[in-house]
Enzyme design. Structure first.
Site, PDB file in Angstrom:
ATOM      1  N   CYS A 323      72.957 -39.164 101.550  1.00 24.12           N
ATOM      2  CA  CYS A 323      73.015 -38.464 102.788  1.00 24.12           C
ATOM      3  C   CYS A 323      73.224 -37.363 101.778  1.00 24.12           C
ATOM      4  O   CYS A 323      72.029 -36.469 100.982  1.00 24.12           O
ATOM      5  CB  CYS A 323      73.758 -38.688 103.667  1.00 24.12           C
ATOM      6  SG  CYS A 323      73.370 -38.412 105.252  1.00 24.12           S
ATOM      7  N   HIS A 420      72.093 -44.699 105.398  1.00 24.71           N
ATOM      8  CA  HIS A 420      73.562 -45.040 104.940  1.00 24.71           C
ATOM      9  C   HIS A 420      73.523 -46.303 105.699  1.00 24.71           C
ATOM     10  O   HIS A 420      72.978 -47.490 105.560  1.00 24.71           O
ATOM     11  CB  HIS A 420      74.518 -44.555 105.884  1.00 24.71           C
ATOM     12  CG  HIS A 420      75.106 -43.022 105.618  1.00 24.71           C
ATOM     13  ND1 HIS A 420      75.874 -43.089 104.347  1.00 24.71           N
ATOM     14  CD2 HIS A 420      74.952 -42.317 106.603  1.00 24.71           C
ATOM     15  CE1 HIS A 420      75.955 -41.282 104.618  1.00 24.71           C
ATOM     16  NE2 HIS A 420      75.384 -41.219 105.970  1.00 24.71           N
TER      17      HIS A 420
END
Length: 476
Positions: A323, A420
């Site tokens: 991310c 994630h």
């Protein structure tokens, strides 16, 4: 409602334990936290975002996480400001003063969610935030006694004896409450006790005499629990494995639960490195997610990580960026709208040929697909504001529903992804570690570890449930 004398007193685990116990009895129970402040969040089935603690409690109750379980989520982006998320969606960024003025509106959202849950479930177990003794935050409180008074619910006060000063914590907290709030407090839970209970009993008797309220339970210190943490990043780990994984811990690290599976892996030495700490040698370096990509990128460079990463690559090491970490690995990170602070553009680390532009829209989705470098499935979730594009995207990290996701460098030493939870799928974790140089047959099943921990929690908390049911005004 479970409130605590301090942060990390055990509110989250206590609510999770009670959720599991009631669910085992067939009670339709649901967790609820009016307001949560955390950078570790979870994506819900209804496409929103809530605190990681409420997602864990939902699992304990046998439910899918839902935005009504945590209607207000604050994600700090600086020491004085936070992104305000209401009913799972980002509304705006506010400083502390502006949010304090906004609380009456936030309270409406809290009550809407609570009322919906009340109509759907037999029991709503509420978790407070921090401590109700913060007298400076009493006005317009929506997280602790302000909420309890608004909906007229009883309160259990939990205190952590392992920290020391447990009696002062309880007596001091009661002293900071109003008379009506003290009456609302039905009893105490002493958490994380280890030792001979007979040596504690005189203190318990004194506490009950001083307050006129019962100690409902003394819960043991449970070692080795595998549960999602929201804020505290564990920096130390006993060195067990020979494969070295190093993670920098910048000020606005988010979703550090991405590394829980690695922490549990018997062949991995996971080291989380904070400011001022020497950067150790590694086989794999992982740049974590961030709530302030440009700010944390500046921190990385100031703390010597650019040079460390280049040296790591020269010696054949591998790098993964997740991310915000993925965004930092690229050529540039642009924030034209001031999404994370002052508008502008920062030069990235230049290790992946991608450029990132931060956007106002946040992508929130649970996803699944396959690894692009191995024929294994992967699942996880995306929480990000921004898009990354460039030549490195031609060699993706994953294929999610058939679309390329993430990027890999031409020499295949650097991998970036918005996914994630990528290590939580056992086969995907093994494939990623194999890509990084660890050939192992070990599979770490985080869901199984979490389930075993919830069962241990529930067994330890069973005396508390019996004590609650013995209270005169207890109702399920």
């Amino acid at each position: 409602m479970v409130q605590g004398t301090t942060s990390d007193a055990g509110k989250t685990t206590l609510v999770a334990a009670l959720c599991r116990l009631l669910a085992q009895e067939g009670v339709r129970v649901v967790p609820f936290k009016p307001q949560n402040m955390a950078l570790n969040s979870a994506v819900t089935a209804d496409g929103g975002e809530i605190g990681r603690a409420q997602a864990l409690q939902a699992v304990a109750a046998g439910l899918q996480p839902h935005t009504d379980m945590n209607p207000i989520l604050l994600k700090p982006s600086s020491d004085t400001g936070a992104q305000v998320i209401i009913h799972g969606k980002a509304r705006s960024d506010m400083n502390a003063r502006d949010y304090h003025a906004y609380k009456p509106i936030a309270m409406q959202a809290v009550l809407e969610s609570y009322q919906r849950l009340q109509t759907q479930y037999e029991s709503v177990l509420v978790e407070g935030a921090g401590s109700p003794a913060e007298v400076n935050l009493r006005e317009r409180d929506i997280a602790n006694m302000g909420f309890a008074e608004a909906v007229d619910c009883p309160v259990i006060l939990v205190a952590d004896i392992d920290r020391g000063g447990v009696f002062a914590h309880i007596i001091g907290t009661l002293a900071c409450l109003s008379e009506s709030e003290r009456r609302r407090t039905v009893g105490f839970v002493i958490n994380r006790f280890r030792g001979d209970i007979s040596l504690l009993e005189p203190g318990l008797k004194w506490l009950e005499e001083q307050t006129g309220k019962p100690v409902l339970a003394v819960l043991p210190y449970l070692h080795g629990l595998f549960l999602d943490a929201e804020d505290a990043v564990e920096h130390t780990q006993a060195v067990r494995g020979a494969f070295r994984v190093v993670v920098p811990v910048p000020p606005r690290i988010s979703n550090h639960t991405d590394f829980d599976a690695l922490r549990a892996h018997p062949e991995i030495d996971l080291q989380l490195v904070g400011p001022g700490q020497p950067i150790p040698a590694a086989d794999l370096i992982i740049l974590p997610g961030s709530k302030n990509t440009r700010g944390d990128l500046e921190w990385l460079i100031a703390n010597g990580w650019r040079e460390a990463l280049l040296r790591h690559l020269r010696y054949g090491g591998k790098i993964i960026g997740i991310c915000g970490g993925y965004q930092m690995l690229g050529m540039t990170v642009a924030d034209p709208h001031g999404v994370e602070g002052t508008p502008g553009e920062s030069a990235g680390l230049g290790l992946l040929d991608v450029a990132t532009e931060l956007t106002r829209d946040k992508r929130l989705e649970q996803v699944s697909g396959v690894c692009a470098f191995a024929d294994v499935g992967v699942s996880g979730y995306e929480i990000h504001m921004g898009t990354s594009d460039g030549a490195a995207r031609a060699q993706p990290a994953f294929l999610i529903d058939g679309r390329p996701e993430g990027a890999r460098s031409a020499d295949d030493q650097v991998l970036g992804t918005y996914l994630h939870g990528l290590f939580d799928t056992p086969d995907a974790c093994a494939a990623l570690l194999h890509w990084a140089g660890l050939n192992s047959d070990v599979r770490v099943d985080t869901a199984q570890l979490r389930e075993a921990s919830l069962q241990r929690l529930a067994a330890a908390a069973r005396p508390l449930l019996a004590a609650l049911r013995a209270l005169p005004d207890y109702s399920r």
